[in-house]
Design a protein around this motif. Structure first.
Motif, short mmCIF file in Angstrom:
data_model
loop_
_atom_site.label_atom_id
_atom_site.label_comp_id
_atom_site.label_asym_id
_atom_site.label_seq_id
_atom_site.Cartn_x
_atom_site.Cartn_y
_atom_site.Cartn_z
N MET A 133 5.20 -1.54 5.64
CA MET A 133 5.80 -1.67 6.97
C MET A 133 7.32 -1.83 6.85
SD MET A 133 3.15 -4.29 8.84
CE MET A 133 1.54 -3.77 9.44
N ILE A 134 7.74 -2.58 5.85
CA ILE A 134 9.17 -2.82 5.67
C ILE A 134 9.89 -1.57 5.16
CG2 ILE A 134 10.87 -4.13 4.31
CD1 ILE A 134 8.93 -6.49 4.33
N LYS A 135 9.20 -0.80 4.33
CA LYS A 135 9.81 0.39 3.74
C LYS A 135 10.29 1.35 4.83
CE LYS A 135 8.95 4.07 0.38
NZ LYS A 135 7.93 4.70 -0.50
N GLY A 136 11.52 1.74 4.75
CA GLY A 136 12.07 2.68 5.72
C GLY A 136 12.61 2.05 6.98
N CYS A 137 12.46 0.72 7.12
CA CYS A 137 13.01 0.04 8.30
C CYS A 137 14.54 -0.01 8.21
CB CYS A 137 12.48 -1.40 8.39
SG CYS A 137 10.84 -1.51 9.09
N SER A 138 15.16 0.09 9.37
CA SER A 138 16.61 -0.04 9.39
C SER A 138 17.02 -1.51 9.32
CB SER A 138 17.18 0.59 10.67
OG SER A 138 16.62 -0.03 11.82
N ARG A 139 16.21 -2.39 9.93
CA ARG A 139 16.48 -3.83 9.90
C ARG A 139 15.18 -4.62 10.03
NH1 ARG A 139 21.33 -4.46 14.19
NH2 ARG A 139 20.54 -2.42 14.81
N LYS A 157 -4.18 -9.75 2.18
CA LYS A 157 -3.78 -8.34 2.18
C LYS A 157 -2.30 -8.14 2.49
CE LYS A 157 -7.85 -6.30 1.58
NZ LYS A 157 -8.12 -5.39 0.45
N LEU A 158 -1.59 -9.24 2.78
CA LEU A 158 -0.18 -9.11 3.18
C LEU A 158 0.66 -8.43 2.11
CD1 LEU A 158 2.01 -11.54 5.14
CD2 LEU A 158 2.81 -10.88 2.89
N ARG A 159 0.43 -8.76 0.85
CA ARG A 159 1.24 -8.17 -0.23
C ARG A 159 1.01 -6.67 -0.37
NH1 ARG A 159 3.92 -11.16 -3.79
NH2 ARG A 159 3.88 -13.43 -3.51
N GLU A 160 -0.14 -6.20 0.08
CA GLU A 160 -0.43 -4.77 0.02
C GLU A 160 0.12 -4.03 1.24
OE1 GLU A 160 -4.58 -3.95 -0.52
OE2 GLU A 160 -4.87 -5.77 -1.73
N GLU A 185 9.23 -13.74 -0.59
CA GLU A 185 9.23 -13.46 -2.04
C GLU A 185 8.79 -12.04 -2.37
OE1 GLU A 185 6.90 -16.49 -3.87
OE2 GLU A 185 8.47 -18.03 -3.67
N LEU A 186 8.40 -11.29 -1.33
CA LEU A 186 8.02 -9.90 -1.58
C LEU A 186 9.24 -9.10 -2.02
CD1 LEU A 186 5.73 -9.12 1.50
CD2 LEU A 186 4.99 -9.54 -0.86
N GLU A 187 9.06 -8.21 -2.98
CA GLU A 187 10.17 -7.38 -3.47
C GLU A 187 10.76 -6.54 -2.35
OE1 GLU A 187 11.03 -3.82 -6.74
OE2 GLU A 187 9.13 -4.94 -6.79
N ALA A 188 9.91 -6.03 -1.46
CA ALA A 188 10.39 -5.19 -0.36
C ALA A 188 11.30 -5.98 0.58
CB ALA A 188 9.21 -4.63 0.43
N PHE A 189 10.94 -7.24 0.85
CA PHE A 189 11.78 -8.06 1.72
C PHE A 189 13.09 -8.41 1.03
CE2 PHE A 189 13.37 -12.03 3.45
CZ PHE A 189 13.27 -11.84 4.82
N GLN A 190 13.03 -8.78 -0.23
CA GLN A 190 14.24 -9.16 -0.95
C GLN A 190 15.19 -7.97 -1.10
OE1 GLN A 190 12.97 -11.03 -4.59
NE2 GLN A 190 12.34 -12.92 -3.56
N SER A 191 14.64 -6.77 -1.24
CA SER A 191 15.48 -5.59 -1.38
C SER A 191 16.25 -5.30 -0.10
CB SER A 191 14.62 -4.37 -1.73
OG SER A 191 14.04 -4.53 -3.00
N ILE A 192 15.56 -5.38 1.02
CA ILE A 192 16.24 -5.10 2.29
C ILE A 192 17.20 -6.23 2.64
CG2 ILE A 192 14.54 -6.09 3.90
CD1 ILE A 192 14.96 -3.53 5.61
N ALA A 193 16.90 -7.45 2.18
CA ALA A 193 17.82 -8.57 2.39
C ALA A 193 19.11 -8.37 1.59
CB ALA A 193 17.15 -9.89 2.01
N LEU A 194 18.98 -7.88 0.35
CA LEU A 194 20.16 -7.63 -0.47
C LEU A 194 21.06 -6.55 0.12
CD1 LEU A 194 18.59 -7.76 -4.07
CD2 LEU A 194 20.26 -9.36 -3.09
N MET A 195 20.48 -5.67 0.91
CA MET A 195 21.27 -4.63 1.57
C MET A 195 21.90 -5.13 2.87
SD MET A 195 19.08 -1.12 1.01
CE MET A 195 17.48 -1.73 1.46
N GLY A 196 21.69 -6.43 3.18
CA GLY A 196 22.28 -7.00 4.39
C GLY A 196 21.60 -6.57 5.67
N LYS A 197 20.33 -6.21 5.58
CA LYS A 197 19.62 -5.69 6.75
C LYS A 197 18.59 -6.67 7.31
CE LYS A 197 20.14 -0.83 5.42
NZ LYS A 197 19.43 0.44 5.13
#
Length: 461
Positions: free
Chosen positions: A168-174, A160-163, A188-200
């Motif tokens: 949980m990551i969405k909206g996090c500051s870091r 269930k982690l991918r769901e 490899e989750l898109e949400a993690f990679q997106s926040i990583a690309l923002m340097g967070k």
């Protein structure tokens, strides 16, 4: 004897496992097995209320609260369990849990992911065992165990982690995680990679190592016991060394004696260096015969319920030192004792190290070894630090600077040494091929230091 019971019933216990339409209950004499020791299955190791031997559920909950206090608002911490590593295609290495994951969750099993957040507390994603897994490897902890035993506020199957985690990551500051133990399960989750690309995305170890740096009374009890085990094991090995002067046999002996006294494993591959092999700081081949008249250096440690020890002694299996060996040994022993005396709150490993270098340079010059006072000449004979932090890992809390002022509850090592390879330039021939180290564990206390009674039992050998 372990029994696998198959029932067509709804699970009535948090330790039952649902696989397909079946519920599997694992028991040893009707005591449920959760895949790691519990007070019910291992009363010889654990008391009621303990999640792992010596550490209570309340202490694990307190650790999580302290970590949340350190985390910035609106941030998450993601901590992955260690994976199973394979020696061959079908043979795994002995599993050892990631120290941060164990410190926060108390789970000693592979494959899980823990998430800590201000809004929900601890959420654990647990692997779900198949019937095949249980048949071949035995029971493991699942969602029910995470909630009931590890006291997680939330728990889901790992599937269930991918769901769940992207929300949980969405909206996090870091997001904070351990860079060295990250796993593709979440990276490899898109949400993690997106926040990583923002340097967070940041490294979590700056927080977890801060918490692990100062030990609780329960942790210190385990560390004392671990130190006592390796001290006794090394003493037995020393007594064994004249009859069996082989590096491999001494390595086997110290491991046997440690495990017979309750250690789960060695903290690292024993260093057993005979003769000039002792001048190789992390020598690990352990395949030579120790010649009559040579010294042997043994750097060893064991692990007891997640906490390690680290001890080094150098001695002559034949029973007597040559005059050159004795001179160097006395020099290192004096330095060891004087550096231990420097241990107190407010000083630092760096300060003790600098003082040790001054001592060693002066003493090596006095016996004609260090003719050139330059730093390079000295560091060729001893390129190591005087010590390191000790705890769940051998070099514990590695994110903590050696310049940090020591506090009560911190455990360090003190390990002066000298390593003179054969054919060393500018070193008198009689000292060549000698390596000596003497290492002890030291607990910083309110008034100074403590080397509990069993720790220094070999100090003057």
């Amino acid at each position: 004897m372990q029994i696998l019971v198959r029932k067509f019933l709804r699970p009535t216990s948090p330790f039952s496992r649902v696989i397909g339409s079946y519920t599997y209950k694992y028991s040893t004499n009707d005591v449920l097995d959760i895949g790691q020791p519990s007070p019910a299955t291992h009363p010889q190791l654990m008391k009621e209320g303990e999640v792992t031997p010596g550490i209570s559920g309340d202490e694990y909950i307190s650790r999580r609260k302290k970590l949340l206090d350190l985390l910035p608002k609106n941030s998450l911490a993601i901590i992955a369990a260690a994976p199973v590593k394979m020696m061959t295609d079908v043979v795994p290495y002995t599993f050892r849990q990631d120290s941060d994951y164990l410190y926060i969750t108390g789970c000693q099993q592979p494959g899980g992911v823990a998430v800590l957040g201000h809004e929900f507390g601890l959420c654990m994603f647990m692997p779900e065992a198949t019937f095949h897994d249980v048949t071949w490897q035995g029971p493991t902890a699942g969602v029910h165990v995470a909630l009931e035993r590890f006291k997680a506020e939330k728990a889901y199957p790992l599937t269930k982690l991918r769901e769940v985690l992207p929300g949980m990551i969405k909206g996090c500051s870091r997001v904070f995680h351990n860079n060295l133990t990250a796993v593709p399960t979440y990276t490899e989750l898109e949400a993690f990679q997106s926040i990583a690309l923002m340097g967070k995305v940041r490294d979590l170890s700056c927080f977890t190592h801060e918490l692990r740096w100062v030990k609780s009374p329960s942790e210190l009890k385990l560390m004392r016991d671990s130190a006592s085990i390796i001290c006794q094991a090394l003493l037995q090995t020393m007594l064994h060394s004249k009859t069996y002067p082989y590096e491999s046999m001494l390595a086997a002996k110290v491991e046997y004696e440690s495990k017979m006294r309750g250690a789960q494993r060695m903290a690292f591959n024993p260093v057993v260096g005979g003769g000039s092999n002792a001048a190789i700081i992390h020598y690990s081949r352990n395949d030579q015969k120790i010649k009559d008249g040579d010294l042997v250096l043994m750097d060893v440690g064991c692990e007891l319920h997640g906490y390690v020890s680290d001890l080094t002694r150098t001695w002559a299996p034949c029973g007597s030192f040559s005059s050159a060996q004795e001179e160097l040994y006395d020099l290192i022993l004096r330095t060891n004792k004087e550096c231990i005396e420097l241990c107190r709150p407010g000083t630092s490993i760096r300060q003790i190290h600098n003082d040790s270098v001054s001592m060693m340079r002066k003493r090596l010059a006095e016996i004609g070894i260090l003719k050139n006072s330059g730093s390079n000449s000295y560091h060729q004979l001893n390129p190591t630090s005087i010590g390191h932090y000790l705890g769940m890992d051998v070099h514990d809390s590695s994110a903590m600077s050696y310049d940090r002022p020591l506090k009560p509850g911190v455990v360090i090592t003190i390990e002066p040494g000298v390593y003179i390879p054969p054919n060393s330039e500018d070193v008198p021939e009689r000292y060549q091929g000698i390596g000596i180290r003497i290492e002890d564990e030291v607990l910083i206390t309110e008034t100074g230091y403590e080397v509990p009674s069993l720790w220094p039992c070999l100090l003057t050998y």
